[in-house]
Design an enzyme around this catalytic site. Structure first.
Site, PDB file in Angstrom:
ATOM      1  CG  ASP A 168     -13.491  -6.177  50.795  1.00  0.00           C
ATOM      2  OD1 ASP A 168     -12.736  -6.046  49.816  1.00  0.00           O
ATOM      3  OD2 ASP A 168     -13.357  -5.534  51.864  1.00  0.00           O
ATOM      4  CG  HIS A 185      -7.720  -8.516  45.049  1.00  0.00           C
ATOM      5  ND1 HIS A 185      -6.400  -8.246  45.275  1.00  0.00           N
ATOM      6  CD2 HIS A 185      -8.388  -7.358  45.277  1.00  0.00           C
ATOM      7  CE1 HIS A 185      -6.272  -6.980  45.645  1.00  0.00           C
ATOM      8  NE2 HIS A 185      -7.471  -6.410  45.649  1.00  0.00           N
ATOM      9  CD  GLN A 189      -2.378  -4.736  43.482  1.00  0.00           C
ATOM     10  OE1 GLN A 189      -1.825  -4.227  42.506  1.00  0.00           O
ATOM     11  NE2 GLN A 189      -2.405  -6.041  43.685  1.00  0.00           N
ATOM     12  CG  ASN A 193      -7.911  -1.202  42.654  1.00  0.00           C
ATOM     13  OD1 ASN A 193      -8.376  -0.464  41.793  1.00  0.00           O
ATOM     14  ND2 ASN A 193      -8.503  -1.376  43.826  1.00  0.00           N
ATOM     15  CG  HIS A 206     -12.516  -5.372  44.433  1.00  0.00           C
ATOM     16  ND1 HIS A 206     -12.594  -5.073  45.779  1.00  0.00           N
ATOM     17  CD2 HIS A 206     -11.235  -5.116  44.068  1.00  0.00           C
ATOM     18  CE1 HIS A 206     -11.408  -4.643  46.202  1.00  0.00           C
ATOM     19  NE2 HIS A 206     -10.568  -4.660  45.184  1.00  0.00           N
ATOM     20  CB  VAL A 229      -4.245  -7.161  49.208  1.00  0.00           C
ATOM     21  CG1 VAL A 229      -3.735  -8.585  49.436  1.00  0.00           C
ATOM     22  CG2 VAL A 229      -4.875  -6.615  50.492  1.00  0.00           C
TER      23      VAL A 229
END
Ligand code: 5GP
Ligand code: ZN
Length: 111
Positions: free
Chosen positions: A30, A99, A93, A86, A101, A95
């Site tokens: 990240d 995904h 969220q 998210n 994390h 993006v």
């Protein structure tokens, strides 16, 4: 998705510190880490979030779930880590490419 940030990372159009990749997914650091180790694991397929998955994605999402612990181990997160996803505007969220994390590398504050 041509205007998707994570698709651009997947296609090497934007640089990222990629730590793992295979036929279904890749993992990269990240850009604004919230823990000593903060990785993002994304499917190669553009899917907005968990709500966007269909039964056709079963193999892909199962593979990612099984791969996250391997990536965490490879990165030395042997004493634990947190996964976060998210989904949608109210979750924060930012993006809209699914995904996960992975956060670790030290004590993480309780949720
Ligand atoms: P979200 O809030 O959508 O769950 O998380 C998006 C994450 O992507 C954030 O933690 C943010 O720091 C990260 N991010 C945003 N832009 C970039 C980028 O260009 N490169 C990388 N490696 N991470 C990014
Ligand atoms: Zn995408």
């Amino acid at each position: 998705m041509s205007d998707c940030l994570f698709c651009k990372i997947k296609n090497s159009e934007i640089p990222a510190d990629v730590v793992y990749e295979d036929e279904h997914c890749l993992a990269f650091r990240d850009i604004q880490p919230k823990a000593a180790v903060h990785l993002l694991v994304i499917p190669r397929k553009h899917v907005e979030n968990l709500d966007d998955l269909t039964d056709d994605d079963s193999e892909m999402i199962s593979h990612i779930m099984l791969t996250i612990p391997r990536i965490a181990r490879q990165q030395g997160l042997v004493e634990g880590y947190r996964t976060v996803t998210n989904n949608g505007a109210m979750s924060g969220q930012e993006v809209y490419h699914l995904h996960f994390h992975i956060l670790g590398g030290g004590k993480i504050n309780p949720l």
